[in-house]
Enzyme design. Structure first.
Site, PDB file in Angstrom:
ATOM      1  N   HIS A  74       9.694  28.968  17.160  1.00 39.80           N
ATOM      2  CA  HIS A  74      11.043  29.357  17.581  1.00 39.80           C
ATOM      3  C   HIS A  74      11.441  28.767  18.935  1.00 39.80           C
ATOM      4  CE1 HIS A  74       8.897  32.755  19.665  1.00 39.80           C
ATOM      5  NE2 HIS A  74       9.880  32.623  20.525  1.00 39.80           N
TER       6      HIS A  74
ATOM      7  N   ASP B 217       4.682  30.969  13.168  1.00 39.65           N
ATOM      8  CA  ASP B 217       5.465  30.757  14.386  1.00 39.65           C
ATOM      9  C   ASP B 217       4.729  29.850  15.373  1.00 39.65           C
ATOM     10  OD1 ASP B 217       7.686  30.921  16.021  1.00 39.65           O
ATOM     11  OD2 ASP B 217       7.023  32.750  17.031  1.00 39.65           O
TER      12      ASP B 217
ATOM     13  N   SER C  29       7.269  32.722  25.616  1.00 42.40           N
ATOM     14  CA  SER C  29       6.973  32.246  24.265  1.00 42.40           C
ATOM     15  C   SER C  29       6.286  30.886  24.305  1.00 42.40           C
ATOM     16  CB  SER C  29       8.260  32.116  23.445  1.00 42.40           C
ATOM     17  OG  SER C  29       8.720  33.356  23.028  1.00 42.40           O
TER      18      SER C  29
END
Length: 497
Positions: A135, A165, A237
């Protein structure tokens, strides 16, 4: 950063609590001569953990990633709610189409704004390979990587996987400070860890905490996460979760939060899964995902749910995986597993909860064999299963992206539409190998339909290719037209014969 919580407790406060507990134990511990009652030995005085070494080792390996999505013109459909009231009997003379009393849908061009996002990544090899979250790089037209020493590089995506992910990107550089990778299976609940990344625009940030749990199921693609209370926020992230030696144990991926910021726990993808995904992306272009072919739940969860219904259940154990359903033609069905069985071990490793099962299977590929120990009517049994892919076989799944076609494409121009009397299509501007070349599709050919679906944009073609790659017959039936106006038809297999 996905919303799915962290708490930032100052390190000094944690140390103060440790010393306060130790002091309390010391002043209140009685000697045998002072007390006739049995004495519990005082716990050894805890020492504060020095995490400066871990920070020094890991910070140079964590990068800042800037994702730029350029402005685009898109065609969108819309419905005119006033058409029924203001329909134009003069055929559009006053700017509206002919009303048909049904609020017909229309199309118009809209300009999407330029978008910029940011996240983190971890250098895993000196020659420029970087791991991050899917993402973080999803939809990027440009990727800019900034190292810890502020050097900047353009990056390209090697491969990405939405289910785990994870994404693998690469920059053209040498002698980079690659991080040391530890085995996340060796991580212990309660050990100190650091989260390293670029949260909220604050580059090169380190936060500390402990491992709060392992093999945590979050209802996402990865159901075996490392849970930590090290503060994680948006921008973390793709960053590193490292142990006290500065070795990578996980890729920070999500927070569980009602506010979108750190208020409790964060979750990282363990390196055991990361290593396998990276190897697959390098070798195959996509992840070779193995399936055991069951649906189920933790035994304790199943027993509790049955108790709520008034049913008493005795499976012979309160740990393991209760098999609620066996998928037809799957590995488990082929091996004889049945509904009601309880899986207790995989390859000799104890399996107490579903997240542990997911962790083991996520490291396997279709065709791999596993030894399964299970209980049936409280009796232990063993079976060897051959894991399968999503299509129910053990073949290598080819890259589902457009790279598998070995071509480049662009939407046809208005002049081509007028010249050939067609409304849409994608022209093959280059054939460099791959499935298009094998099928004989030439450069210049205009693709209009694939598998009976209209192809107007590259996104349309990409979606069709991905759908076809997951079907039992991974083939593209291509219809289109040559620049001369002659119609053409091609069959393009997505798998090698």
């Amino acid at each position: 950063m996905k919303k799915i919580i962290n708490i930032a407790v100052p390190t000094s406060a944690v140390v103060a609590i440790i010393f306060s507990v130790a002091a309390f134990t010391h002043t209140n511990a009685a000697t045998p001569e002072q007390s006739p009652t049995p004495v519990v030995a005082a716990a050894p005085v805890a020492q504060p953990v020095d995490l400066t070494y871990a920070a020094e080792k890991s910070l140079p390996s964590v990068v800042y990633i800037k994702n730029t999505q350029n402005a685009k013109t898109q065609t969108v459909e819309y419905s005119d709610p006033f058409e029924d009231f203001f329909s134009d009997p003069f055929g559009g003379f006053f700017g509206r189409g002919q009303g048909n009393g049904q609020g017909q849908r229309r199309q118009r061009q809209v300009q999407t704004p330029k978008r910029v996002g940011a996240g983190s990544g971890v250098i895993i090899s000196a020659d420029g390979y970087i791991v991050t979250n899917n993402h973080v790089v999803d939809g990027a037209d440009e990727l800019l990587v900034t190292l810890n020493d502020n050097k900047e590089y353009s990056a390209r995506i090697i491969g990405a996987d939405a289910t785990t992910d994870l994404a693998l990107i690469k920059i053209d550089a040498k002698n980079l400070p690659a991080i040391l990778i530890a085995n996340s299976d060796d991580v212990r609940v309660g050990e100190w860890v650091l989260a390293v990344g670029n949260p909220l625009g604050l580059n090169n940030t380190v936060t500390a905490g402990i491992v709060s749990a392992k093999a945590r199921s979050m209802g996402q693609g990865v159901s075996s996460m490392i849970q930590t209370d090290a503060a994680i926020n948006q921008g973390n992230s793709g960053g590193a979760l490292v142990n006290a030696s500065g070795q990578l144990i996980g890729i920070n991926a999500m927070i569980y939060s009602q506010t979108g910021s750190n208020i409790g726990y964060g979750f990282a993808i363990p390196t055991t899964i990361m290593n396998k995904v990276v190897a697959d992306l390098k070798q195959y272009g996509n992840v070779q995902r193995a399936m055991i072919g069951i649906k189920g739940s933790d035994v304790n969860a199943y027993v509790d749910s049955e108790k709520e219904k008034g049913n008493e259940v005795d499976l012979g154990t309160m740990e393991g995986i209760y098999v609620a359903e066996v998928v037809d033609d799957g590995a488990a069905a082929e091996g004889g597993l049945q509904k009601g069985d309880v899986i207790t071990h995989i390859d000799g490793q104890k399996i107490s909860k579903f997240g542990e099962l997911q962790n083991v299977i996520a490291q396997k590929r279709p065709g791999d064999k596993i030894s399964v120990t299970y209980l049936r009517n409280k009796k232990k049994q063993n079976v060897t299963l051959t894991l399968k892919n999503e299509q129910g076989n053990t073949k290598v799944m080819k890259d589902a992206d457009l790279d598998v076609l070995g071509g480049q494409f662009r939407a046809i121009t208005d002049s081509q539409k007028e010249q050939l009397n067609i409304g849409y299509g994608l022209q093959v501007t280059k054939v460099s190998g791959g499935r298009l070349k094998d099928a004989g599709v030439p450069q210049g050919f205009i693709i209009q339909r694939v598998n009976d679906q209209s192809v107007k944009t590259i996104e349309d073609l990409q979606k069709i290719v991905k759908e076809a790659s997951k079907s039992k017959t991974p083939v593209l039936w291509v219809q289109g037209i040559y620049p001369t106006g002659k119609k053409g038809y091609f069959t393009v297999p997505l798998e090698e014969e």
